[in-house]
Write a protein that holds these residues in place. Structure first.
Motif, PDB file in Angstrom:
ATOM      1  N   ILE A 214      -0.400   3.568  -9.042  1.00 37.39           N
ATOM      2  CA  ILE A 214      -0.883   2.959  -7.803  1.00 37.39           C
ATOM      3  C   ILE A 214      -2.340   3.366  -7.646  1.00 37.39           C
ATOM      4  O   ILE A 214      -2.660   4.562  -7.641  1.00 37.39           O
ATOM      5  N   ALA A 215      -3.232   2.394  -7.566  1.00 35.93           N
ATOM      6  CA  ALA A 215      -4.657   2.698  -7.440  1.00 35.93           C
ATOM      7  C   ALA A 215      -4.923   3.460  -6.149  1.00 35.93           C
ATOM      8  O   ALA A 215      -4.303   3.194  -5.114  1.00 35.93           O
ATOM      9  N   ASP A 216      -5.869   4.392  -6.204  1.00 36.05           N
ATOM     10  CA  ASP A 216      -6.159   5.213  -5.034  1.00 36.05           C
ATOM     11  C   ASP A 216      -6.562   4.360  -3.840  1.00 36.05           C
ATOM     12  O   ASP A 216      -6.146   4.640  -2.705  1.00 36.05           O
ATOM     13  N   GLU A 217      -7.314   3.299  -4.074  1.00 38.10           N
ATOM     14  CA  GLU A 217      -7.765   2.468  -2.952  1.00 38.10           C
ATOM     15  C   GLU A 217      -6.621   1.665  -2.326  1.00 38.10           C
ATOM     16  O   GLU A 217      -6.732   1.164  -1.204  1.00 38.10           O
ATOM     17  N   ASP A 218      -5.507   1.551  -3.052  1.00 38.23           N
ATOM     18  CA  ASP A 218      -4.350   0.824  -2.529  1.00 38.23           C
ATOM     19  C   ASP A 218      -3.288   1.747  -1.946  1.00 38.23           C
ATOM     20  O   ASP A 218      -2.296   1.273  -1.377  1.00 38.23           O
ATOM     21  N   ALA A 219      -3.490   3.060  -2.095  1.00 40.49           N
ATOM     22  CA  ALA A 219      -2.426   4.006  -1.749  1.00 40.49           C
ATOM     23  C   ALA A 219      -2.092   4.006  -0.263  1.00 40.49           C
ATOM     24  O   ALA A 219      -0.923   4.114   0.125  1.00 40.49           O
ATOM     25  N   GLY A 220      -3.109   3.896   0.599  1.00 39.47           N
ATOM     26  CA  GLY A 220      -2.850   3.913   2.035  1.00 39.47           C
ATOM     27  C   GLY A 220      -2.007   2.736   2.477  1.00 39.47           C
ATOM     28  O   GLY A 220      -1.026   2.891   3.210  1.00 39.47           O
ATOM     29  N   ALA A 221      -2.378   1.537   2.012  1.00 41.50           N
ATOM     30  CA  ALA A 221      -1.616   0.343   2.371  1.00 41.50           C
ATOM     31  C   ALA A 221      -0.210   0.403   1.801  1.00 41.50           C
ATOM     32  O   ALA A 221       0.762   0.004   2.457  1.00 41.50           O
ATOM     33  N   GLU A 222      -0.094   0.934   0.581  1.00 37.61           N
ATOM     34  CA  GLU A 222       1.224   1.042  -0.045  1.00 37.61           C
ATOM     35  C   GLU A 222       2.108   2.051   0.691  1.00 37.61           C
ATOM     36  O   GLU A 222       3.313   1.856   0.839  1.00 37.61           O
ATOM     37  N   MET A 223       1.495   3.131   1.186  1.00 37.42           N
ATOM     38  CA  MET A 223       2.243   4.124   1.955  1.00 37.42           C
ATOM     39  C   MET A 223       2.872   3.477   3.190  1.00 37.42           C
ATOM     40  O   MET A 223       4.060   3.664   3.476  1.00 37.42           O
ATOM     41  N   LEU A 224       2.075   2.698   3.927  1.00 38.43           N
ATOM     42  CA  LEU A 224       2.599   2.045   5.122  1.00 38.43           C
ATOM     43  C   LEU A 224       3.631   0.980   4.771  1.00 38.43           C
ATOM     44  O   LEU A 224       4.616   0.792   5.482  1.00 38.43           O
ATOM     45  N   SER A 225       3.420   0.285   3.657  1.00 44.13           N
ATOM     46  CA  SER A 225       4.355  -0.746   3.245  1.00 44.13           C
ATOM     47  C   SER A 225       5.725  -0.165   2.920  1.00 44.13           C
ATOM     48  O   SER A 225       6.756  -0.748   3.237  1.00 44.13           O
ATOM     49  N   ARG A 226       5.721   1.025   2.305  1.00 37.65           N
ATOM     50  CA  ARG A 226       6.990   1.636   1.909  1.00 37.65           C
ATOM     51  C   ARG A 226       7.640   2.432   3.026  1.00 37.65           C
ATOM     52  O   ARG A 226       8.868   2.425   3.175  1.00 37.65           O
ATOM     53  N   PHE A 227       6.832   3.150   3.795  1.00 42.72           N
ATOM     54  CA  PHE A 227       7.386   4.194   4.658  1.00 42.72           C
ATOM     55  C   PHE A 227       7.104   3.987   6.150  1.00 42.72           C
ATOM     56  O   PHE A 227       7.286   4.915   6.934  1.00 42.72           O
ATOM     57  N   ALA A 228       6.708   2.783   6.552  1.00 45.72           N
ATOM     58  CA  ALA A 228       6.393   2.544   7.965  1.00 45.72           C
ATOM     59  C   ALA A 228       7.672   2.376   8.774  1.00 45.72           C
ATOM     60  O   ALA A 228       7.965   1.313   9.331  1.00 45.72           O
TER      61      ALA A 228
END
Length: 234
Positions: free
Chosen positions: A149-163
């Motif tokens: 997972i690219a670092d620049e995408d990690a924040g959005a991916e975190m919310l997508s998975r764990f929101a």
């Protein structure tokens, strides 16, 4: 910083919506197709936001009745689900929401998600996060550390998975997790919420935790149909 801003908005949204709501013995479940009790919309165009609410009764394990205040919220960004409970839950125990045909969605405390955001911002946090952290957090952080997972995408991916947030009297499921479940929910499949009621007093040696388990089954097809009518074409 971006990750923590996203997390702040998620927690703030949970508080804003739910504060406005009226609100081994085997687990006892109650399956009901929700009847819409209230639809409220505000704003126009891209700023329009609608909330459809209902109250879901359920039988508990002690022969009594409980209630969930359920709201489905839609705006231009996504559809979200918020639930207010009529009694406190034990946050140390898992809270899950399962839809027939999909893996169960776990919920997390704001502190857990804040620590995950800190770990992402610290870079290379896999070992530290593994100390008592959720296994799915560790897998996610490892994917980021290894570049899957690219670092620049990690924040959005975190919310997508764990929101998916749990608090003593309320839970919220937004955007990414909810969008993945919507096709199944629209087919009017059952949702099954499982949580542990907070003990009403000091735990005694004869206390049986299973008596505090709650399983509530419900459907959201009617609420989604009401949102479709309130926001046609959304």
């Amino acid at each position: 910083m971006t990750r923590r801003i996203g997390l702040f908005l998620l927690v703030a949204g949970l508080g804003t919506v739910t504060s406005a709501l009226a609100v081994e013995a085997p687990p006892v479940s109650n399956t009901v197709s929700n009847t819409v009790s209230d639809t409220v919309c505000a704003g126009e165009g891209a700023g329009r936001r609608c909330t459809v609410s209902t109250v879901q009764p359920f039988a508990d394990n002690r022969g009594g009745l409980g209630e969930l205040s359920i709201s489905v919220v839609r705006d231009v960004a996504c559809t979200s689900l918020y639930i207010v409970l009529d009694e406190p839950i034990t946050l140390a125990h898992p809270v899950t929401l399962a839809v027939d045909g999909a893996p169960a969605q776990r919920f997390y405390t704001p502190r857990q998600l804040s620590e995950l955001a800190d770990a992402l911002d610290d870079a290379g946090p896999t070992d530290a996060a593994a100390e008592g952290g959720a296994p799915e957090f560790t897998r996610f952080l490892r994917q980021v550390a290894e570049g899957a997972i690219a670092d620049e995408d990690a924040g959005a991916e975190m919310l997508s998975r764990f929101a998916a947030i749990k608090e003593p009297r309320r839970i919220g499921l937004t955007c990414g997790p909810m969008e993945r479940l919507l096709p199944l929910i629209r087919s009017d499949r059952r949702l099954r919420l499982e949580f542990q009621k907070q003990a009403s007093g000091a735990t005694q040696v004869y206390h049986w935790p299973r008596l505090d388990r709650r399983t509530v089954e419900f459907r959201l097809g009617g609420l989604l149909e009401a949102l479709d009518r309130a926001m046609p074409g959304s």
